[in-house]
Motif scaffolding. Structure first.
Motif, PDB file in Angstrom:
ATOM      1  N   LYS A  45       0.836  -1.200   0.000  1.00 24.42           N
ATOM      2  CA  LYS A  45       0.000   0.000   0.000  1.00 24.42           C
ATOM      3  C   LYS A  45       0.871   1.249   0.000  1.00 24.42           C
ATOM      4  N   ARG A  46       1.925   1.244   0.817  1.00 26.83           N
ATOM      5  CA  ARG A  46       2.815   2.399   0.887  1.00 26.83           C
ATOM      6  C   ARG A  46       3.513   2.598  -0.451  1.00 26.83           C
ATOM      7  N   ALA A  47       4.022   1.524  -1.033  1.00 27.13           N
ATOM      8  CA  ALA A  47       4.704   1.622  -2.323  1.00 27.13           C
ATOM      9  C   ALA A  47       3.743   2.168  -3.385  1.00 27.13           C
ATOM     10  N   HIS A  48       2.524   1.686  -3.396  1.00 35.27           N
ATOM     11  CA  HIS A  48       1.524   2.159  -4.365  1.00 35.27           C
ATOM     12  C   HIS A  48       1.270   3.654  -4.173  1.00 35.27           C
ATOM     13  N   ARG A  49       1.108   4.083  -2.923  1.00 33.21           N
ATOM     14  CA  ARG A  49       0.861   5.492  -2.632  1.00 33.21           C
ATOM     15  C   ARG A  49       2.027   6.353  -3.101  1.00 33.21           C
ATOM     16  N   LEU A  50       3.257   5.923  -2.819  1.00 38.80           N
ATOM     17  CA  LEU A  50       4.421   6.700  -3.223  1.00 38.80           C
ATOM     18  C   LEU A  50       4.540   6.796  -4.737  1.00 38.80           C
ATOM     19  N   ILE A  51       4.267   5.700  -5.406  1.00 39.80           N
ATOM     20  CA  ILE A  51       4.357   5.687  -6.872  1.00 39.80           C
ATOM     21  C   ILE A  51       3.302   6.600  -7.482  1.00 39.80           C
ATOM     22  N   THR A  52       2.065   6.496  -7.012  1.00 40.90           N
ATOM     23  CA  THR A  52       1.003   7.318  -7.606  1.00 40.90           C
ATOM     24  C   THR A  52       1.223   8.800  -7.317  1.00 40.90           C
ATOM     25  N   ARG A  53       1.722   9.127  -6.135  1.00 45.09           N
ATOM     26  CA  ARG A  53       1.970  10.539  -5.829  1.00 45.09           C
ATOM     27  C   ARG A  53       3.151  11.073  -6.630  1.00 45.09           C
ATOM     28  N   GLY A  54       4.170  10.251  -6.797  1.00 46.02           N
ATOM     29  CA  GLY A  54       5.296  10.668  -7.646  1.00 46.02           C
ATOM     30  C   GLY A  54       4.844  10.883  -9.077  1.00 46.02           C
ATOM     31  N   ALA A  55       3.976  10.020  -9.573  1.00 50.42           N
ATOM     32  CA  ALA A  55       3.444  10.175 -10.929  1.00 50.42           C
ATOM     33  C   ALA A  55       2.600  11.437 -11.029  1.00 50.42           C
ATOM     34  N   ALA A  56       1.860  11.753  -9.981  1.00 52.02           N
ATOM     35  CA  ALA A  56       1.042  12.969  -9.986  1.00 52.02           C
ATOM     36  C   ALA A  56       1.929  14.208 -10.061  1.00 52.02           C
ATOM     37  N   ILE A  57       3.028  14.190  -9.328  1.00 56.04           N
ATOM     38  CA  ILE A  57       3.948  15.334  -9.368  1.00 56.04           C
ATOM     39  C   ILE A  57       4.516  15.489 -10.767  1.00 56.04           C
ATOM     40  N   GLU A  58       4.948  14.387 -11.367  1.00 51.51           N
ATOM     41  CA  GLU A  58       5.485  14.460 -12.724  1.00 51.51           C
ATOM     42  C   GLU A  58       4.418  14.896 -13.723  1.00 51.51           C
ATOM     43  N   SER A  59       3.181  14.563 -13.442  1.00 50.45           N
ATOM     44  CA  SER A  59       2.092  14.944 -14.336  1.00 50.45           C
ATOM     45  C   SER A  59       1.852  16.455 -14.305  1.00 50.45           C
ATOM     46  N   VAL A  60       1.838  17.046 -13.118  1.00 51.82           N
ATOM     47  CA  VAL A  60       1.565  18.484 -13.007  1.00 51.82           C
ATOM     48  C   VAL A  60       2.825  19.334 -13.151  1.00 51.82           C
ATOM     49  N   ALA A  61       3.993  18.733 -12.984  1.00 54.13           N
ATOM     50  CA  ALA A  61       5.264  19.453 -13.124  1.00 54.13           C
ATOM     51  C   ALA A  61       6.223  18.596 -13.944  1.00 54.13           C
ATOM     52  N   PRO A  62       5.997  18.505 -15.262  1.00 53.75           N
ATOM     53  CA  PRO A  62       6.818  17.605 -16.095  1.00 53.75           C
ATOM     54  C   PRO A  62       8.315  17.921 -16.051  1.00 53.75           C
ATOM     55  N   LEU A  63       8.675  19.162 -15.761  1.00 57.67           N
ATOM     56  CA  LEU A  63      10.099  19.505 -15.690  1.00 57.67           C
ATOM     57  C   LEU A  63      10.808  18.776 -14.554  1.00 57.67           C
ATOM     58  N   ALA A  64      10.068  18.312 -13.561  1.00 56.98           N
ATOM     59  CA  ALA A  64      10.670  17.603 -12.430  1.00 56.98           C
ATOM     60  C   ALA A  64      11.316  16.291 -12.864  1.00 56.98           C
ATOM     61  N   LYS A  65      10.923  15.776 -14.025  1.00 55.62           N
ATOM     62  CA  LYS A  65      11.480  14.500 -14.513  1.00 55.62           C
ATOM     63  C   LYS A  65      12.988  14.571 -14.721  1.00 55.62           C
ATOM     64  N   VAL A  66      13.495  15.736 -15.106  1.00 50.53           N
ATOM     65  CA  VAL A  66      14.917  15.834 -15.427  1.00 50.53           C
ATOM     66  C   VAL A  66      15.795  15.946 -14.181  1.00 50.53           C
ATOM     67  N   LEU A  67      15.206  16.240 -13.020  1.00 51.48           N
ATOM     68  CA  LEU A  67      15.977  16.399 -11.796  1.00 51.48           C
ATOM     69  C   LEU A  67      16.439  15.048 -11.254  1.00 51.48           C
ATOM     70  N   SER A  68      17.636  15.040 -10.691  1.00 52.35           N
ATOM     71  CA  SER A  68      18.100  13.835  -9.997  1.00 52.35           C
ATOM     72  C   SER A  68      17.305  13.715  -8.702  1.00 52.35           C
ATOM     73  N   GLU A  69      17.451  12.610  -8.018  1.00 54.75           N
ATOM     74  CA  GLU A  69      16.724  12.414  -6.760  1.00 54.75           C
ATOM     75  C   GLU A  69      17.121  13.478  -5.738  1.00 54.75           C
ATOM     76  N   THR A  70      18.411  13.747  -5.637  1.00 53.50           N
ATOM     77  CA  THR A  70      18.898  14.756  -4.688  1.00 53.50           C
ATOM     78  C   THR A  70      18.369  16.136  -5.049  1.00 53.50           C
ATOM     79  N   GLU A  71      18.403  16.459  -6.336  1.00 55.21           N
ATOM     80  CA  GLU A  71      17.903  17.756  -6.782  1.00 55.21           C
ATOM     81  C   GLU A  71      16.403  17.884  -6.528  1.00 55.21           C
ATOM     82  N   PHE A  72      15.684  16.792  -6.762  1.00 51.88           N
ATOM     83  CA  PHE A  72      14.240  16.838  -6.532  1.00 51.88           C
ATOM     84  C   PHE A  72      13.926  17.042  -5.051  1.00 51.88           C
ATOM     85  N   TYR A  73      14.637  16.340  -4.165  1.00 51.12           N
ATOM     86  CA  TYR A  73      14.416  16.516  -2.723  1.00 51.12           C
ATOM     87  C   TYR A  73      14.699  17.956  -2.309  1.00 51.12           C
ATOM     88  N   ALA A  74      15.788  18.530  -2.835  1.00 49.65           N
ATOM     89  CA  ALA A  74      16.127  19.921  -2.507  1.00 49.65           C
ATOM     90  C   ALA A  74      15.013  20.852  -2.994  1.00 49.65           C
TER      91      ALA A  74
END
Length: 104
Positions: A45-74
């Motif tokens: 359930k947690r993995a599903h929630r994290l995946i769907t929320r990450g997909a939602a962020i990429e959907s509304v902010a497509p530029l976030a796709k190019v960021l590394s994990e560290t850059e995205f967290y920052a």
């Protein structure tokens, strides 16, 4: 004087105790399996929630796709530190809690 047991009586007791021990071990294994099943379900359930929320962020902010994990967290830390964004998040949480309390 107490009656002495014959040889077959202790052997029967040992066999009965061994059966009982096997049953208890089986019951313990069932309980461990059930706990693992529920724990696994929570992880899924947690993995599903994290995946769907990450997909939602990429959907509304497509530029976030190019960021590394560290850059995205920052970026996320900076974005969520903006008072207006904090306020919007708090509004959403309050609305959720209000709806949940009402039973919606």
């Amino acid at each position: 004087m107490p009656k002495q047991k014959t040889i077959p009586e202790p052997k029967a007791e040992i066999a009965a105790n061994e059966r009982q021990l096997a049953q208890l071990r089986h019951k313990q294994q069932q309980l461990e399996n059930r706990a693992a099943y529920y724990e696994k379900g929570d992880r899924r359930k947690r993995a599903h929630r994290l995946i769907t929320r990450g997909a939602a962020i990429e959907s509304v902010a497509p530029l976030a796709k190019v960021l590394s994990e560290t850059e995205f967290y920052a970026f996320a830390e900076k974005a969520l530190a903006i008072p207006e964004v904090k306020g919007l998040l708090m509004e959403a949480v309050n609305e959720h809690n209000k709806n949940e309390f009402r039973g919606d």
